[in-house]
Design an enzyme around this catalytic site. Structure first.
Site, PDB file in Angstrom:
ATOM      1  N   ASP B  95       0.866  -1.168   0.000  1.00 20.89           N
ATOM      2  CA  ASP B  95       0.000   0.000   0.000  1.00 20.89           C
ATOM      3  C   ASP B  95       0.908   1.225   0.000  1.00 20.89           C
ATOM      4  OD1 ASP B  95      -2.226   1.528   0.017  1.00 20.89           O
ATOM      5  OD2 ASP B  95      -2.830   1.088   2.069  1.00 20.89           O
ATOM      6  N   HIS B 156      -4.388   0.673  11.335  1.00 23.83           N
ATOM      7  CA  HIS B 156      -5.831   0.914  11.401  1.00 23.83           C
ATOM      8  C   HIS B 156      -6.569  -0.237  12.064  1.00 23.83           C
ATOM      9  CE1 HIS B 156      -5.325   3.726   7.658  1.00 23.83           C
ATOM     10  NE2 HIS B 156      -4.673   4.152   8.719  1.00 23.83           N
TER      11      HIS B 156
END
Lengths: 65, 502
Positions: B95, B156
């Site tokens: 990512d 997260h």
């Protein structure tokens, strides 16, 4: 009255005796803790990257998420 | 609900190529992910099924030859695509410029810890495998959130919530909780400000990177409450609360408490149990101020005029949660809910009376203690590079180099799981969610799976014209209880798909 005066002295005595033991305990524990701290720092010294300044400087990341 | 709900974490790892500070991090991240995929994913490598690409014909158009190519041949290609699904139901991918691991969906805080720690081991193996390729440099990965030079990357959390809960309630009751929960789940940081130029120690890695109260962004103008809304489940019934404010924790207890307490607070919000208004004035500034005071004395001001420390604010939530669990479950409360409440209380009490006694439980305290020991032994100033190095190297995931790992090995940090339990979670999926179906299919029918994602597994069966998409829209279906026996009994993917479409 006499009894009242005795009471605090008695508790002073107990305080004194209870204080003596912990003091040496604490000292011993502190020695043990210092040894402990030295041991872990020695161990970590061995694995820390050698040139801290260069290493930290070269750790450059891009943002993520 | 209790601490139990459908949830998961996503961790982006810091990456550095040893001796090559200018190496392209996207290339290095791809090498890491591809090395792991090549070594562990058997036969054909299933693609991630992006929902945007849902028409089956698109999926069919994937060039499979590219997936089996040697990772070194892929460096000039679209590197962002390195993306694999593991047999434990997790996703391993690139990512932006970081390798990232998303846990499979689980339903308890301890299982978050289990599959989150399994992710560290996956990353460790991945980096080692990448280094084994001829001519490849050594790559180090860090489970932290900033380079101390202005960049931050995320850790997260995702929580499935009822759609019917008004978002305004979530913002109102969760913001004060997020401002203060760092007192136990902060990972600790040497340096202040986004670029780390301010000297001293702060509780959180991430606090200085948050700039607004509510918003959709995750990479700039980061909000305390993120509004991304992709439920990966029936959108009529559920939302997925995407939490971006947390630090990446090494400590198992810190992760366990972070997720367990948050899940409990969400349960109270869903059940409209929180009546006191704990709204904090200027929460962004309060978040930073709490982080910047490892002495834990900073008082935040509530809109009703009260002033509370971060610990006291947490105690307000703890008291509510104890009443809530007593009220809803009484003696029937599940063991992890009871355990989370007890640990939460113990940790808050210790933070109040003797924070350093938590150096064997919480990341920021363990890190601070180590740093203070170095300062007192070597007389180091706060701007000494060695202290920043300790901060950074605490999060190195290699057991021989990482300081967290050295502390664990020396018996100075408590754990909740054994190495064996974590290792098993590298390959085995959780049994209570759809991750079980995804993981078992990948393990048993890999050659016949074209793609998979959170909400589907797509089969490419021999002799069939079209791809067969098995939707997994309900996160609690596809569990072992639902499909365990079926998968055990189906020798081929063809048999499984036939049984499922009956």
């Amino acid at each position: 009255m006499a009894q009242e005066q005795k009471q605090p002295r008695k508790s002073d005595d107990t305080e004194e005796t209870t204080q003596v033991a912990p003091e040496s305990d604490v000292a011993e524990r502190k020695d043990a803790m210092d040894d402990d701290v030295d041991a872990i720092l020695d161990e970590i010294d061995e694995v820390l990257e050698s040139n801290a300044e260069d290493f930290v400087k070269s750790f450059i990341q891009k943002g993520g998420e | 609900m209790s601490v139990r709900r459908v949830m998961g974490t996503e961790i982006e790892y810091g990456i550095s190529v040893q001796g090559q500070p200018t190496a392209n991090p996207m290339v290095a991240s791809s090498q890491v992910v591809n090395a792991y995929a090549s070594a562990t994913v058997r036969a054909r490598r299933a693609r991630w099924d992006f929902e945007e690409e849902s028409p089956l014909r698109d999926a069919r158009g994937f060039d499979m030859a590219r997936q089996v190519a040697d990772p070194s041949q892929l460096t000039d290609e679209d590197l962002g695509l390195a993306n694999v699904i593991l047999t434990n139901g997790a996703r391993l991918y690139v990512d932006h410029a970081h390798p990232e691991y998303s846990t499979p969906e689980v339903i308890t805080p301890l299982d978050i810890v289990r599959w989150d720690k399994a992710g560290e081991q996956v990353m460790l193996d991945a980096a080692r495998l990448a280094h084994q390729l001829p001519g490849s440099p050594s790559i180090a990965l860090y489970k932290n959130n900033t380079d101390n030079k202005g960049a931050s990357y995320g850790a997260h959390e995702n929580y499935l919530m009822r759609r019917s809960t008004p978002f305004a309630d979530i913002v109102r009751h969760l913001t004060p909780f997020f401002v203060s929960r760092q007192v136990f789940c902060g990972a600790g940081r040497v340096g202040k400000g986004q670029d780390g130029r301010g000297t001293g120690f702060q509780i959180s890695q991430r606090a200085d990177f948050f700039e607004v109260e509510v918003g959709l962004e995750t990479t700039l103008k980061r909000p305390i409450i993120n509004t991304r809304d992709e439920p990966h489940a029936d959108p009529e019934k559920y939302r997925r609360l995407h939490v971006i404010i947390g630090d990446a924790n090494l400590s198992e207890i810190a992760t366990y408490l972070k997720v367990g307490t948050t899940s409990l607070v969400l349960a109270m919000i869903e059940d409209r149990f929180i009546s006191p208004d704990l709204t904090v004035r200027t929460p962004v500034a309060a978040l930073r101020a709490v982080s910047h005071d490892p002495g834990l004395a900073h008082q935040v001001t509530l809109t009703d005029g009260r002033t509370l420390t971060g610990i006291q604010l947490q105690m307000e939530y703890l008291d509510l949660a104890k009443k809530y669990v007593e009220d809803r479950y009484g003696a029937d409360a599940d063991a992890q809910t009871i355990d989370v409440l007890a640990r939460w209380e113990d940790v808050l009490n210790r933070l109040e009376t003797d924070p350093m006694s938590l150096s064997d439980q919480l990341d920021w305290v363990a890190k601070l203690k180590l740093i203070e020991q170095y300062r007192s032994r070597d007389g180091l100033d706060w701007d000494d590079a060695k202290l920043q190095l300790i901060d950074l190297q605490y999060s190195d995931i290699r057991p021989d180099k990482g300081l967290y790992h050295r502390l664990v090995k020396a018996g100075r940090i408590q754990r909740l799981l054994t190495d064996g339990e974590v290792d098993a979670a590298m390959t085995n999926p959780p049994e209570e969610t759809r991750a079980y179906f995804r993981g078992r299919c990948l393990e048993k029918y890999a050659p016949d799976i074209a793609a998979a994602s959170w909400d589907s597994v797509i089969f490419d069966l021999p002799g069939r014209e079209s791809l067969q998409r098995v939707p997994t829209i309900d996160p609690l279906r596809g569990s072992k209880a639902h499909v365990g026996e079926l998968i055990d009994n189906c020798e081929t993917a063809e048999a499984l798909v036939r049984a499922l479409s009956r």
